[in-house]
Design a protein around this motif. Structure first.
Motif, PDB file in Angstrom:
ATOM      1  N   ASP A  37       0.850  -1.214   0.000  1.00 33.88           N
ATOM      2  CA  ASP A  37       0.000   0.000   0.000  1.00 33.88           C
ATOM      3  C   ASP A  37       0.878   1.255   0.000  1.00 33.88           C
ATOM      4  O   ASP A  37       0.600   2.228  -0.694  1.00 33.88           O
ATOM      5  CB  ASP A  37      -0.896   0.032   1.255  1.00 33.88           C
ATOM      6  N   GLY A  92      -5.916   0.964   0.293  1.00 34.79           N
ATOM      7  CA  GLY A  92      -5.880  -0.056   1.346  1.00 34.79           C
ATOM      8  C   GLY A  92      -6.349   0.461   2.687  1.00 34.79           C
ATOM      9  O   GLY A  92      -7.465   0.939   2.850  1.00 34.79           O
ATOM     10  N   GLU A  93      -5.464   0.397   3.676  1.00 37.78           N
ATOM     11  CA  GLU A  93      -5.863   0.726   5.057  1.00 37.78           C
ATOM     12  C   GLU A  93      -6.160   2.206   5.254  1.00 37.78           C
ATOM     13  O   GLU A  93      -6.711   2.589   6.288  1.00 37.78           O
ATOM     14  CB  GLU A  93      -4.788   0.242   6.030  1.00 37.78           C
ATOM     15  N   GLU A  94      -5.813   3.061   4.301  1.00 38.78           N
ATOM     16  CA  GLU A  94      -6.181   4.482   4.396  1.00 38.78           C
ATOM     17  C   GLU A  94      -7.702   4.649   4.400  1.00 38.78           C
ATOM     18  O   GLU A  94      -8.216   5.688   4.790  1.00 38.78           O
ATOM     19  CB  GLU A  94      -5.610   5.269   3.209  1.00 38.78           C
ATOM     20  N   ALA A 129      -9.731   3.112   6.220  1.00 35.64           N
ATOM     21  CA  ALA A 129     -10.192   3.032   7.618  1.00 35.64           C
ATOM     22  C   ALA A 129     -11.501   2.271   7.786  1.00 35.64           C
ATOM     23  O   ALA A 129     -12.345   2.623   8.587  1.00 35.64           O
ATOM     24  CB  ALA A 129     -10.336   4.440   8.210  1.00 35.64           C
ATOM     25  N   GLU A 158     -12.676  -1.969   7.699  1.00 39.05           N
ATOM     26  CA  GLU A 158     -12.212  -3.347   7.531  1.00 39.05           C
ATOM     27  C   GLU A 158     -12.500  -3.909   6.137  1.00 39.05           C
ATOM     28  O   GLU A 158     -11.659  -4.560   5.528  1.00 39.05           O
ATOM     29  CB  GLU A 158     -12.939  -4.191   8.583  1.00 39.05           C
ATOM     30  N   THR A 189      -9.898  -2.663   3.306  1.00 38.82           N
ATOM     31  CA  THR A 189      -8.444  -2.635   3.496  1.00 38.82           C
ATOM     32  C   THR A 189      -7.700  -3.256   2.311  1.00 38.82           C
ATOM     33  O   THR A 189      -6.519  -3.007   2.135  1.00 38.82           O
ATOM     34  CB  THR A 189      -8.022  -3.341   4.797  1.00 38.82           C
TER      35      THR A 189
END
Length: 340
Positions: A69, A281-283, A285, A287, A290
């Motif tokens: 990511d 991805g995890e940006e 926030a 689940e 991601t």
């Protein structure tokens, strides 16, 4: 060439190859496919540094590397420019959206078009009512004691409420009520319009006051608490080609799209300057997202974004092409709504 700039070139080559082949990328393939101007040994060293810095990683089953990511983020941040669409692509967008009949048709065509151009899931937010203004209020007599109140916004949204009146309605009064409402509200921002309702009772002619009183609750509901913001989603079949990084990833993403609230929040956070936003991805926030990237932009006029549109897909996507498509489609949607 500075080491950092060369490593960025190596990262770009890894991203491009991985996006197009879906195979982890090795130094030998990079040396063969790209004119990086350095030896395979130097490329191997650069890849070792990129891996150490967290931009690429080695899947367990392969000798090659794939972007993380963080690697995609650097790639997107350092794009020298989002390549413009070709004249033929721009004409195709224009033709496809031009025949639209109304707001619903524009937005449904928009998601179909975006899904075709990007091969991802396309999402468009209905123009948010908080950013809309009243174009017209229509009052229609449905029966001797019932009226239909119709709000038409300047963004093409239509909201309607049935109103029961505790008295027999005179047709002339309906026409006077319509004129009163439009003189009071036409052009008013929905955010301000609710506050004008109490004044109406004082300014209305005595003969109209019972009708205005009966109508006031529906007016407040329609202007202050209008229907929830919605999303139009298209191209979910495009997800079938991707495992989204994990077996449960596809299902989680579909559930997030079904829920809409999560995606609506992301798509609705548009940059006032009209920049294309990319969340990787995890940006995101959430689940369910991601393993996904969201590329979005606001649509509307230069000084007012009416809502957001964009795409959702795996982090392994063609960012430059998708960013260009999202930006170009948003521009045309804004033009069409401005002319309607």
């Amino acid at each position: 060439m500075a080491h950092d700039e060369r490593r960025l070139q190596v990262l770009r080559a890894i991203v491009q190859d991985f996006v197009s082949t879906n195979d982890p990328v090795g130094s030998k393939a990079l040396a063969e496919r790209h004119d990086l101007g350095v030896s395979p040994a130097t490329i191997r060293n650069d890849m070792a540094v990129l891996e150490e810095q967290g931009y690429i990683t080695q899947p367990h089953t392969s000798a090659g590397r794939v972007p993380t990511d963080k690697g995609y983020r650097l790639f997107v941040d350092r794009l020298s420019a989002v390549k413009p669409l070709s004249a033929a692509e721009r004409r195709a967008i224009e033709r496809f959206l031009d025949g639209a009949l109304d707001l619903h048709d524009v937005l449904n065509r928009t998601v179909r078009l975006l899904a075709q151009l990007t091969h991802q899931v396309a999402v468009v937010q209905y123009p948010t009512l908080s950013r809309s203004a009243v174009r017209h209020l229509e009052v229609v007599q449905v029966s001797s004691s019932r009226l239909l109140l119709i709000l038409i916004t300047d963004t093409g949204r239509v909201e309607q409420r049935l109103v029961d009146c505790p008295l027999d309605i005179d047709l002339d009064d309906v026409a006077d009520l319509r004129a009163l409402l439009n003189s009071a509200f036409a052009g008013a921002k929905l955010a301000d319009a609710g506050g004008k309702v109490p004044e109406l009772l004082e300014t209305a002619a005595p003969s109209l006051r019972p009708l205005v009183a009966a109508m006031s609750a529906a007016l407040v509901e329609t202007l202050v608490e209008p229907g929830e913001d919605r999303l139009v989603v298209g191209g979910t079949a495009n997800l079938a080609r991707e495992a989204m990084g994990s077996p449960g990833g596809l299902r989680a993403l579909l559930e997030a799209l079904e829920e809409q609230v999560v995606v609506l929040r992301l798509i609705g956070e548009v940059d006032a300057g009209g920049a294309v936003l990319v969340r990787i991805g995890e940006e995101n926030a959430h689940e369910a997202l991601t393993g996904a990237s969201v590329v979005s932009v606001g649509y509307g006029s230069a000084d007012r974004a009416l809502g957001g549109l964009g795409i959702v897909g795996p982090t392994r996507m063609d960012y430059p092409t998708n960013m260009a498509a999202v930006r170009a489609v948003a521009r045309y949607v804004g033009q069409i709504l401005a002319e309607s």
